[in-house]
Design a protein around this motif. Structure first.
Motif, short mmCIF file in Angstrom:
data_model
loop_
_atom_site.label_atom_id
_atom_site.label_comp_id
_atom_site.label_asym_id
_atom_site.label_seq_id
_atom_site.Cartn_x
_atom_site.Cartn_y
_atom_site.Cartn_z
N ARG A 79 53.54 -5.37 1.67
CA ARG A 79 51.92 -5.04 1.78
C ARG A 79 50.96 -6.12 2.28
O ARG A 79 49.82 -5.81 2.26
CB ARG A 79 51.58 -4.57 0.26
CG ARG A 79 52.32 -3.06 -0.19
CD ARG A 79 51.70 -2.67 -1.58
NE ARG A 79 51.98 -3.38 -2.70
CZ ARG A 79 53.13 -3.61 -3.46
NH1 ARG A 79 53.99 -2.65 -3.00
NH2 ARG A 79 53.12 -4.34 -4.31
N GLY A 80 51.51 -7.18 2.47
CA GLY A 80 50.46 -8.39 2.85
C GLY A 80 49.96 -9.22 1.79
O GLY A 80 50.53 -8.83 0.85
N VAL A 81 49.13 -10.11 2.37
CA VAL A 81 48.84 -11.08 1.33
C VAL A 81 47.18 -11.43 1.84
O VAL A 81 46.79 -11.24 2.78
CB VAL A 81 49.75 -12.35 1.47
CG1 VAL A 81 49.21 -13.07 2.86
CG2 VAL A 81 49.30 -13.54 0.58
N VAL A 82 46.34 -11.83 0.64
CA VAL A 82 45.14 -12.35 0.61
C VAL A 82 45.07 -13.69 0.31
O VAL A 82 45.75 -14.20 -0.67
CB VAL A 82 44.41 -11.35 -0.51
CG1 VAL A 82 42.72 -11.87 -0.38
CG2 VAL A 82 44.37 -10.12 0.10
N ALA A 83 44.61 -14.53 1.26
CA ALA A 83 44.32 -15.95 0.75
C ALA A 83 42.78 -16.19 0.65
O ALA A 83 42.06 -15.86 1.67
CB ALA A 83 45.13 -16.73 1.95
N ALA A 140 36.35 -13.25 -7.02
CA ALA A 140 36.08 -11.85 -7.12
C ALA A 140 36.18 -10.82 -5.85
O ALA A 140 36.87 -9.95 -5.86
CB ALA A 140 34.70 -11.58 -7.49
N LEU A 141 35.87 -11.63 -4.86
CA LEU A 141 36.10 -11.13 -3.49
C LEU A 141 37.37 -10.94 -3.27
O LEU A 141 38.06 -9.72 -2.72
CB LEU A 141 35.24 -11.78 -2.33
CG LEU A 141 35.55 -11.20 -0.87
CD1 LEU A 141 35.36 -9.71 -0.59
CD2 LEU A 141 34.76 -12.34 0.01
N ALA A 142 38.17 -11.78 -3.56
CA ALA A 142 39.80 -11.95 -3.30
C ALA A 142 40.28 -10.79 -4.07
O ALA A 142 41.32 -10.04 -3.81
CB ALA A 142 40.36 -13.17 -3.31
N ALA A 143 40.14 -10.89 -5.31
CA ALA A 143 40.63 -9.92 -6.32
C ALA A 143 40.24 -8.46 -6.07
O ALA A 143 41.31 -7.53 -6.03
CB ALA A 143 40.08 -10.18 -7.81
N SER A 144 38.98 -8.18 -5.48
CA SER A 144 38.84 -6.87 -5.20
C SER A 144 39.58 -6.25 -3.96
O SER A 144 40.17 -5.03 -3.87
CB SER A 144 37.40 -6.51 -5.00
OG SER A 144 36.86 -7.01 -3.70
N LEU A 145 39.87 -7.27 -3.11
CA LEU A 145 40.67 -6.90 -1.77
C LEU A 145 42.17 -6.75 -2.34
O LEU A 145 42.45 -5.79 -1.75
CB LEU A 145 40.70 -8.00 -1.00
CG LEU A 145 39.66 -8.18 0.17
CD1 LEU A 145 39.56 -9.47 0.74
CD2 LEU A 145 39.72 -7.15 1.35
N CYS A 146 42.43 -7.35 -3.07
CA CYS A 146 44.04 -7.27 -3.58
C CYS A 146 44.31 -5.97 -4.34
O CYS A 146 44.98 -5.42 -4.12
CB CYS A 146 44.36 -8.45 -4.63
SG CYS A 146 44.73 -9.83 -3.90
N ALA A 147 43.22 -5.62 -5.11
CA ALA A 147 43.34 -4.29 -6.04
C ALA A 147 43.05 -3.21 -5.10
O ALA A 147 43.89 -2.26 -5.12
CB ALA A 147 42.22 -4.45 -6.86
N ARG A 148 42.34 -3.39 -4.16
CA ARG A 148 42.01 -2.25 -3.14
C ARG A 148 43.16 -1.90 -2.10
O ARG A 148 43.58 -0.55 -2.03
CB ARG A 148 40.89 -2.44 -2.33
CG ARG A 148 40.24 -1.06 -1.73
CD ARG A 148 38.83 -1.38 -1.03
NE ARG A 148 38.92 -2.41 -0.16
CZ ARG A 148 38.09 -3.37 0.20
NH1 ARG A 148 36.85 -3.71 -0.36
NH2 ARG A 148 38.50 -4.16 1.49
N GLU A 149 43.57 -2.93 -1.77
CA GLU A 149 44.86 -2.72 -0.78
C GLU A 149 46.43 -2.98 -1.29
O GLU A 149 47.29 -2.84 -0.39
CB GLU A 149 44.64 -3.88 0.37
CG GLU A 149 43.17 -3.92 0.88
CD GLU A 149 42.92 -3.01 2.06
OE1 GLU A 149 43.75 -2.37 2.40
OE2 GLU A 149 41.59 -2.54 2.30
N GLY A 150 46.43 -3.13 -2.49
CA GLY A 150 47.83 -3.47 -3.07
C GLY A 150 48.59 -4.82 -2.78
O GLY A 150 49.78 -5.07 -2.39
#
Lengths: 338, 338
Positions: A79-83, A140-150
């Motif tokens: 599902r990919g990764v947010v950094a 917060a920005l990263a957390a919302s991205l993770c939540a939205r995109e899994g």
């Protein structure tokens, strides 16, 4: 998470670092330990420089990124990764994701150097820019991205798999110190959130106990040095305003600070001018292109006579030159200081 | 001269190169073979860079100098050594002499970059400057110094012990190519008098026959390329006038040309602008500081689509980045080209 993955709430063990090293074999560069006869003359002792600027993507960050992504189970990873990154972690994560064929989204300050923004983009990452100086909440920005995109979060330092990856620098330092005949030395490490510093300290604790790590930070952004002195986490007053953009983190990590408190010597702060001057020395004497944040440890080695703390001032000192992603204009300005 | 020293009138053998490698062990840096994912993207194939700019004194020349000085008998060595050099050989000889505790006198063109003059002086060498553009005979100057002082001559390229030392770069390339999974490639080598080029070619002939060397020179100073085409030694029309100061030799060596004629592919000439642009790419993508003469091979890799000669244009190419001793003003001018 794999069954044998490190506990997400605890620092990695030496075994975790060795495990990361085996996942990195053939992927990361075993960067050289360099020294210059003329630099040694100037410093009055051996200055051994671990050139992590020569790592893939130009900083040690590829190690932690690859360690993190390869520690995820296949379904999570797919599902990919947010950094979150000021630039170098971004490029490390972007390359690791590209090599693994997964998506990477980078939460990056809008004032990161162009070289770093473009580096991450060219490696296929998507960017989500935020306002660092204005205090926008990157977490917060990263957390919302993770939540939205899994997607999974690859924190730049406060993650055991990331710390284990950075710790592989320490395993190499232990080997290379032996090859260079160095059994006892201070190891100066450029320090932002403390992922590299704590990882190297953990590796050396097991692999080369005669080598002691000392964190080096820019003046005004010495949250780690003050936290170590105070015995409790301290924050920086400012969030931007040093040329050492790579290592301007607001506060030490939750995982990294206890490790540094247990294993590291006192922190050292150096001026921006000392960092720029160290870049010029690294260019002239070692033919390395370093970025300011990647040169603070060398700056400390060249300007501070008081490193030994009761030891012999002629004892060798080791330096991690942690990155080399710098805009040409900043680099040329540093060279003009020679 | 030791009993087992190479014949002074013949090129070294593979055994001579292995012998030089054992004398260099623990003295020279095993320089890394680097590549950049983004540079590969731009070139459309893998570009593997042997970073000899990270060698002691900033170029491969330390290898040949150490090989030469350690091939002399003790009494000869004790009287010291004279070297002819545009700068990098000077520093290599100066350091080798310093490490061995003997005197070094360097015959150097007065227009050599300040970085190189000062580098040799700082390492303890004495300088004897001559007028390169005016055609002053450097060989005669060196010969008279040797005769007067009873010192040995360390020629920059036309000496079997020097060629054997430079050939150790080729032994490392053979090993590192295997580690990188490269069995077949063109190996582009920055070429002045041909000491490095012929040494690498001899090493690869025995150690990695799938790797073929091609000499790379600056436009207007392509005496080796023209000599290989003509089947007889050709001289350059000019003796100065390119930014690639390190590799502006008047003609190929007596020992080196036959080796290159037997083992190398056709020579390549690149413009000064291509060399400067390659320096900028090496800075941005590999975080290396290269000098113009040390960047011509990378320039060829990045600008010439016709390297494969009937082979696959997507085949990997290997590059020796031979030196990094460059004045800051020249380096900054190169960065401005990005």
């Amino acid at each position: 998470m794999r069954d044998d993955a490190p506990d997400a709430c605890a620092a990695p063990t030496l075994a975790d670092i060795h495990d990361a090293a085996s996942r990195l074999r053939g992927r990361a560069v075993r960067t050289p330990l360099l020294e210059s006869d003329l630099l040694n003359d100037a410093a009055g002792r051996r200055v051994l420089v671990k050139a992590e600027s020569l790592q893939r993507t130009g900083s040690f960050k590829f190690r932690g990124a690859w360690s993190k992504l390869t520690s995820l189970d296949a379904a999570t990873r797919a599902r990919g990764v947010v950094a979150i990154s000021s630039g170098n972690h971004a490029q490390g994560v972007a390359l690791a994701a590209r090599l693994l064929g997964v998506r990477a989204v980078i939460v990056m300050p809008a004032d990161a150097p162009a070289a770093k923004r473009e580096g991450a983009r060219a490696l296929g990452a998507e960017l989500a820019l935020y306002d660092r100086a204005g205090g926008e909440d990157r977490d917060a920005l990263a957390a919302s991205l993770c939540a939205r995109e899994g997607m999974a979060l690859a924190h730049p330092f406060d993650d055991p798999a990331v710390i284990a990856g950075q710790g592989t620098v320490g395993l190499e330092i232990a080997e290379q110190a032996r090859e260079a005949g160095v059994a006892r030395a201070e190891v100066l490490v450029c320090c932002g959130g403390g992922g590299l510093t704590s990882g190297v300290a953990l590796a050396l604790e097991g692999a080369a106990p005669g080598l002691r790590v000392r964190p080096v930070e820019p003046e005004g952004f010495d949250d780690v040095a003050r936290s170590l002195r105070a015995g409790a986490p301290q924050r920086n007053a400012r969030s931007a305003g040093s040329v050492c953009d790579a290592i301007l983190t607001p506060a030490p990590g939750r995982l990294t600070l206890p490790v540094m408190a247990r294993l590291c010597g006192p922190g050292i702060a150096v001026s921006d001018d000392a960092a720029l001057s160290a870049m010029a020395q690294a260019f002239a004497r070692l033919r390395l292109a370093l970025e300011p944040g990647g040169a603070v440890a060398l700056a400390a080695a060249l300007t501070r006579a008081d490193l030994a703390e009761g030891g012999d001032p002629a004892d060798p000192v080791m330096v991690v030159a942690s990155g080399g992603n710098v805009d040409p204009s900043v680099f040329s300005a540093a060279l003009a200081l020679v």
